[in-house]
Design a protein around this motif. Structure first.
Motif, mmCIF file in Angstrom:
data_model
loop_
_atom_site.group_PDB
_atom_site.id
_atom_site.type_symbol
_atom_site.label_atom_id
_atom_site.label_comp_id
_atom_site.label_asym_id
_atom_site.label_seq_id
_atom_site.Cartn_x
_atom_site.Cartn_y
_atom_site.Cartn_z
ATOM 1 N N ALA A 2 37.736 27.087 38.608
ATOM 2 C CA ALA A 2 37.614 28.361 39.317
ATOM 3 C C ALA A 2 37.051 29.403 38.368
ATOM 4 O O ALA A 2 37.530 29.555 37.246
ATOM 5 N N LYS A 3 36.028 30.103 38.831
ATOM 6 C CA LYS A 3 35.404 31.114 37.996
ATOM 7 C C LYS A 3 35.835 32.483 38.500
ATOM 8 O O LYS A 3 35.735 32.771 39.694
ATOM 9 N N GLU A 4 36.296 33.323 37.584
ATOM 10 C CA GLU A 4 36.748 34.642 38.020
ATOM 11 C C GLU A 4 35.542 35.529 38.299
ATOM 12 O O GLU A 4 34.625 35.629 37.496
ATOM 13 N N LEU A 5 35.550 36.191 39.441
ATOM 14 C CA LEU A 5 34.458 37.094 39.778
ATOM 15 C C LEU A 5 34.869 38.547 39.608
ATOM 16 O O LEU A 5 34.055 39.393 39.255
ATOM 17 N N LEU A 6 36.130 38.843 39.887
ATOM 18 C CA LEU A 6 36.548 40.244 39.897
ATOM 19 C C LEU A 6 38.064 40.335 39.849
ATOM 20 O O LEU A 6 38.760 39.503 40.413
ATOM 21 N N ARG A 7 38.538 41.398 39.160
ATOM 22 C CA ARG A 7 39.951 41.717 39.200
ATOM 23 C C ARG A 7 40.110 43.046 39.923
ATOM 24 O O ARG A 7 39.320 43.964 39.700
ATOM 25 N N LEU A 8 41.077 43.152 40.776
ATOM 26 C CA LEU A 8 41.223 44.367 41.582
ATOM 27 C C LEU A 8 42.546 45.051 41.308
ATOM 28 O O LEU A 8 43.494 44.440 40.817
ATOM 29 N N GLY A 21 26.899 36.831 50.782
ATOM 30 C CA GLY A 21 27.816 36.668 49.658
ATOM 31 C C GLY A 21 27.442 37.490 48.440
ATOM 32 O O GLY A 21 27.808 37.149 47.319
ATOM 33 N N THR A 22 26.693 38.574 48.646
ATOM 34 C CA THR A 22 26.293 39.409 47.513
ATOM 35 C C THR A 22 27.019 40.754 47.497
ATOM 36 O O THR A 22 26.943 41.471 46.519
ATOM 37 N N ARG A 23 27.675 41.120 48.604
ATOM 38 C CA ARG A 23 28.416 42.376 48.645
ATOM 39 C C ARG A 23 29.841 42.084 49.079
ATOM 40 O O ARG A 23 30.065 41.282 49.991
ATOM 41 N N LEU A 24 30.758 42.766 48.440
ATOM 42 C CA LEU A 24 32.163 42.562 48.762
ATOM 43 C C LEU A 24 32.765 43.887 49.182
ATOM 44 O O LEU A 24 32.647 44.891 48.466
ATOM 45 N N ASP A 37 28.922 45.193 44.403
ATOM 46 C CA ASP A 37 27.639 44.508 44.575
ATOM 47 C C ASP A 37 27.364 43.545 43.439
ATOM 48 O O ASP A 37 27.654 43.846 42.280
ATOM 49 N N PRO A 42 21.049 36.674 40.392
ATOM 50 C CA PRO A 42 22.422 36.312 40.696
ATOM 51 C C PRO A 42 23.073 35.353 39.710
ATOM 52 O O PRO A 42 24.230 35.037 39.872
ATOM 53 N N SER A 43 22.333 34.916 38.681
ATOM 54 C CA SER A 43 22.951 33.996 37.726
ATOM 55 C C SER A 43 24.120 34.667 36.997
ATOM 56 O O SER A 43 25.068 34.009 36.603
ATOM 57 N N ARG B 46 34.861 31.177 48.000
ATOM 58 C CA ARG B 46 35.420 32.341 47.301
ATOM 59 C C ARG B 46 36.832 32.602 47.805
ATOM 60 O O ARG B 46 37.061 32.651 49.000
ATOM 61 N N ALA B 55 45.050 41.989 42.348
ATOM 62 C CA ALA B 55 44.389 40.927 43.101
ATOM 63 C C ALA B 55 43.222 40.406 42.278
ATOM 64 O O ALA B 55 42.761 41.051 41.332
ATOM 65 N N LYS B 56 42.763 39.240 42.642
ATOM 66 C CA LYS B 56 41.706 38.624 41.871
ATOM 67 C C LYS B 56 40.801 37.835 42.812
ATOM 68 O O LYS B 56 41.276 37.210 43.756
ATOM 69 N N ILE B 57 39.495 37.889 42.523
ATOM 70 C CA ILE B 57 38.547 37.121 43.317
ATOM 71 C C ILE B 57 38.016 35.991 42.435
ATOM 72 O O ILE B 57 37.540 36.246 41.327
ATOM 73 N N VAL B 58 38.110 34.768 42.921
ATOM 74 C CA VAL B 58 37.569 33.649 42.144
ATOM 75 C C VAL B 58 36.634 32.821 43.018
ATOM 76 O O VAL B 58 36.693 32.875 44.243
ATOM 77 N N GLU B 59 35.781 32.091 42.331
ATOM 78 C CA GLU B 59 34.857 31.216 43.050
ATOM 79 C C GLU B 59 35.126 29.777 42.637
ATOM 80 O O GLU B 59 35.264 29.477 41.454
ATOM 81 N N VAL B 60 35.198 28.891 43.614
ATOM 82 C CA VAL B 60 35.436 27.467 43.345
ATOM 83 C C VAL B 60 34.268 26.691 43.918
ATOM 84 O O VAL B 60 33.892 26.894 45.068
#
Lengths: 326, 697
Positions: A2-8, A21-24, A37, A42-43, B46, B55-60
């Protein structure tokens, strides 16, 4: 894996990704809407915050993106049942900003869920209300998200004559037929979690162009299960199957239904429950299909993420599961 | 109907068994309260994990690709295999068009597949090592250097059995070569001859008298049992009897060592020339059988030789005679010498059943070898090999899918069907349970979805999707629809792909999304451009409406500049953009009016009047513009030099004013923001003009 994308931050209550899948969009319990964004190219996967503002008094419980044909816009559903549409626009010479363009619902009739569908005639929004009503709104002007018109209002029942007391609904789940374009009439699926058994079972509604009305064309419940509260529904993308696949979650488990494409003489579509899968200790939170409609991902009360697939003989089974651990 | 083989025939092969639970390390302090999920493109999922405090967002990424190959190398393979794959597909379609039969598999088809197989195989690893140099490190026994991967080994195995018809005659010899190349891979799961050789090589410097070490003789017999003749010969040359400063008389001993080494180097093989390897090659079976019998008789003769008694060194004597037993096909010696079933299997071909040709009864022998060498852990190549020997396409496919991932399955299907009608039927038969597609198509879809998950590979997914007869286009549409329109490079690529595969409805949808995106984000020009490309009449109509509105509100010169460009962009075609014709005429009118305001030329003024009359006559001119138009034209109506409007023209305008005053009574009428005396001053000007015009005529 699992790759972390963001912490909130603290208080985050819901998230929604846009079509690419480019905007959250992130909603918070204090009514804050944030937009993140992806960078380009996107790499690099990190997300940048591009908007953050308190837009509501209450808790944002769900966010739904509008189809991209109508711009970058989200519908935010608050805990008190108000839906507000927010759109990213640059008006006249002003810089880009998120603006509210419309709101639906009030304290007496709360909105539980909304979903958007693109039909040949334009954008439609289905809203499920706490009193058991389903309303379909139509966008009048494709470039203007302010002007909506109520197209239809009905209850989620097959026989319109059936009488029942005042309904009180806890939740509702809507899923449009993801089919894009083509000659097919637009259709959606809706199920309720309410005190009124007639309303609960998930039904497929199709727009009857000739008579300009919505008709129930299928009911996805076995005769003995019709009163079961529906927790989640998901209509699978169909890339060429001779039937549709729909997932419906009730307390009895996760049912996979095959829905025929051609109506019988009564206008009904054939339905067949091809699997009843158990998992999530009976309570499913959310179901999502992948873009081929081959894999179903679900989350639920047991805190797991589960993946379901059919094998070469068409037998559905759990393919894998993810268990969050610290 | 073929059966699902032990639950392996899953739609998307995730590694591990079907109930695998994977931990998801989130690193958040408090436990997870809720999870939300969203599928991105392809197989990427995701997850939003909500805990009490954060909270955390992850991609698998859900794919069964193993970690043997790095991501970059995997992408190189993915890109490299596109051309051979596409070439084979085009050959197939041109062949079936030529033959007008549903199955294009005629006798030469395998040659095309072989070429495809060789091209793909070359992507998976470098060429095999050239023969070792003559002068080298004497302690180096095992060849190294080549990067052996299980993927390449699997590919070669499939190619050997299914495609390469020419070498079917010497299949056992090919297996010998295969094991020589890939025995090292099995070391990861269990003991192998290669592994033992490597270990021994490391200790070689510390060993004083090599022939006294029992491992030396064990390894010699092991290497010989699987036919690694060069290694055996080289190791024999390390024997102490070759050393010049001999204290004792070891000539006999040395002679025996040399005799064995000589016999080994003369071992006959049924195969075409193999460059630089020991042994004698025979292409035809009768020649080979003759040579084999002669060679065997020499071994038997040496075995019975009286010189053994004269050899003092017991270790050497026993070791060498064991080597002879190996060569004579003593099954016990072979079993002792080999580590696991494939090695034993190969040794059987070499020494017990040298005349085996083709695949006949190979499976029975394999089973026998597995019984003799049972293992708790089996390597994934071993499972694949059993499936191949069993001639069970389903097992082969399931093994490929489970152990090697979607790339191998999608590409190896071409090999599996190359020579077999039965496999062809199995893999290309359309099944209702799969939603009306074949197994072959299913695996291509699965692979294309993996490609779609990555920004660097999604662009090659269409090649695979368009080779799928039934559902490829549907998935391609979904893939294209999910590409962001925000960035022009992606957008243009996307539209190019649509054009290539004639997906006009998708491309107009994408262009509409782009148009709305730019329009709403303040780039009006780009917005209009893309909406026009999409031929989206309803949006363009709306934009034209908005222009009318802004034009109707005020017609200051500053504003004129702004929307003039927009009208230009919207083009002159009135069809897709509704009332644009009016806007064009209006622009012309405004331009000529501007000319009039700078000069006093009557010609320019006449031209402006001409434009005005055209506008007022045109039914597409909205009524609410009438008054502002006339008000703007006051100067023309009051032209000093001469009346510019004829009697009929003036009457036309007066009629329009009359119509307007009637329209005022309707509820939807909106008053233009003009001075209060506008109407009366227009009326007066028209009346004066009419009078002068009557006098003139």
């Amino acid at each position: 894996m699992a790759k972390e994308l963001l912490r909130l931050d603290n208080g985050t209550s819901c998230t929604a990704w846009n079509y690419s899948g480019t905007r959250l969009a992130v909603g918070s319990s204090d009514g804050t809407l944030s937009i993140f964004d992806s960078r380009h190219p996107p790499s690099s996967s990190s997300l940048l915050s591009t908007f953050k503002s308190r837009i509501l008094e209450g808790n944002i419980v769900n966010i739904v993106w509008l189809p991209p044909e109508y711009g970058d816009a989200v519908a935010c559903i608050s805990a008190d049942g108000i839906v507000s549409l927010w759109e990213e626009v640059a008006e006249d010479s002003h810089s880009l900003q998120w603006k509210m363009c419309k709101s639906f619902g009030n304290s007496s009739s709360k909105v539980l869920d909304v979903r958007f569908g693109v039909s040949s005639t334009g954008l439609k929004m289905v809203a499920a209300y706490s009193d058991g009503n389903v309303r379909v709104f139509e966008l009048l002007d494709s470039l203007e998200l302010r002007n909506w018109q109520l197209q239809a209002e009905f209850q989620n029942v097959i026989e319109s004559v059936s009488a029942f007391g005042k309904a009180s609904c806890v939740s509702a789940s809507i899923s449009w037929n993801p089919q894009k374009g083509g000659g097919q009439e637009s259709s959606f699926l809706i199920g309720f979690n309410s005190n009124t058994s007639e309303l609960n079972s998930s039904k497929v509604w199709e727009f009857d162009q000739a008579h300009q009305r919505w008709l129930p064309v299928a009911e996805l419940a076995l005769p003995e299960d019709k009163g079961d509260e529906v927790h989640a529904v998901a209509w699978a993308p169909n890339i060429g199957r001779p039937y549709e696949i729909i997932a419906v979650a009730t307390r009895k488990g996760l049912a996979i239904w095959n829905l025929g494409l051609n109506p019988d003489q009564n206008g009904r579509l054939s339905v067949e429950r091809v699997a009843l899968l158990s998992g999530h200790e009976g309570l499913v939170w959310q179901m999502e299909w992948d873009m081929s409609g081959m894999t179903l991902a679900t989350t639920g009360h047991d805190g797991m993420v589960r993946l379901w697939q059919a094998n070469l003989n068409g037998v559905w089974h759990q393919q894998a599961a993810f268990e969050p651990t610290s | 109907m073929p059966s699902d083989t032990g639950g392996n025939g899953s739609l998307v092969p995730f590694s591990g068994d079907s109930t695998a639970v994977y931990p998801l390390h989130h690193g958040l302090a408090s436990p997870i309260r809720r999870i939300s999920i969203s599928f991105s493109c392809g197989n990427s999922l995701r997850l939003s994990l909500f805990a009490a405090a954060s909270a955390k967002i992850v991609e698998v990424k859900l794919s069964g690709e193993d970690n043997e190959i790095s991501d970059a190398h995997r992408r190189r393979i993915a890109y490299g295999s596109v051309a051979p794959f596409a070439m084979l597909q085009s050959r197939r379609s041109s062949l079936s068009a030529l033959l007008k039969t549903p199955s294009p598999y005629h006798s030469d088809w395998w040659e095309h597949v072989l070429q495809y197989s060789k091209e793909i195989g070359s992507l998976l690893g470098g060429p095999k090592l050239t023969p070792s140099p003559i002068i080298e490190n004497p302690s180096a026994i095992v060849k190294g250097g080549e990067e052996a991967t299980s993927l390449k080994a699997a590919w070669e195995l499939i190619e050997m059995f299914y495609v390469d018809k020419q070498s079917q005659a010497w299949l056992p010899e090919r297996l010998v070569d295969w094991l020589a190349d890939y025995d090292s891979l099995f070391t990861s799961t269990h003991e192998t001859i290669h592994g033992k050789l490597v270990d021994f090589e490391k200790e070689l410097v510390n060993i004083q008298v090599i022939e006294d070490d029992p491992r030396y003789w064990d390894l010699l017999s092991s290497a010989l049992s699987v036919g690694w003749l060069d290694i055996v010969a080289k190791m024999l040359r390390l024997h102490g009897s070759y050393q010049l400063d001999q204290l004792s008389h070891r000539e006999i001993e040395n002679g025996l060592v040399e005799a064995v080494a000589l016999l080994i180097s003369q071992m006959p093989h049924l195969r075409p020339e193999s460059v630089g390897k020991l042994g004698e090659c025979y292409k035809s079976k009768p020649d080979f059988i003759k040579a084999w019998e002669k060679w065997r008789s020499q071994i038997t003769k040496l075995d019975c030789s009286p010189y053994w008694i004269q050899c003092d060194n017991q270790q050497t004597r026993e070791g060498l005679r064991n080597l002879l037993q190996i060569m004579l096909g003593n099954s016990e010696s072979l079993c002792m010498a080999t580590c696991y079933w494939i090695e034993l299997y190969i040794s059987h071909f070499l020494y017990i059943r040298p005349f085996t040709m083709g695949i006949e009864s190979m499976y029975n022998l394999a089973q026998k070898c597995i019984q003799l060498k049972p293992r708790s852990s089996t390597h994934r190549l071993s499972g694949l090999m059993i499936g191949i020997l069993e001639e069970n396409t389903e097992v082969v496919l399931a093994e490929c899918s489970r152990e090697f991932g979607p790339w191998l399955v999608a590409h190896a299907i071409e090999l599996l069907t190359a020579g077999s009608e039965q496999a062809e039927m199995l893999l290309h038969e359309e099944r209702y349970s799969l939603g009306g597609i074949s197994i072959a198509e299913l695996h291509r879809l699965v692979y294309a979805q993996i490609l779609s998950s990555h920004a660097l590979t999604w662009q090659i997914a269409p090649i695979y999707l368009t080779s799928c007869m039934k559902q490829g286009m549907g998935l391609l549409e979904n893939l294209l629809y999910r590409q962001s329109v925000q960035h022009n490079d992606v957008l243009l690529k996307n539209i190019e792909i649509c054009r290539l595969y004639e997906l006009d409805h998708i491309s107009s949808n994408i262009m509409k999304i782009a148009g709305v995106y730019h329009w709403k984000h303040g780039r009006k020009g780009a917005g209009v451009f893309w909406l026009q490309q999409a031929q989206d009449a309803s949006c363009l109509d709306r934009i034209a409406q908005q222009l009318f509105d802004s034009v109707g509100k005020s017609i200051s010169d500053e504003n004129f500049k702004q929307w003039e460009g927009m009208i230009e962009l919207l083009g002159s075609e009135s069809k897709p953009a509704g009332g644009l014709e009016f806007l064009h005429k209006y622009r012309d009118f405004k331009k000529s009016l501007q000319k009039v305001s700078v000069g006093k030329s009557t010609d320019a003024a006449r031209q402006a009047v001409g434009s005005l009359i055209l506008l007022m006559k045109n039914p597409s001119t909205p009524q609410r513009f009438w008054l502002p138009l006339l008000y703007d034209s006051l100067k023309l109506l009051n032209w000093q030099d001469c009346p510019l409007l004829s009697v009929s023209e003036t009457n036309l305008l007066l009629n329009k004013l009359q119509e307007l005053s009637l329209a005022k009574l309707r509820p939807q009428y909106t008053e233009p923001s003009l001075p209060s005396d506008a109407l009366s001053s227009i009326r007066l000007a028209l009346a004066i003009n009419l009078g002068r015009a009557i006098l003139d005529e």
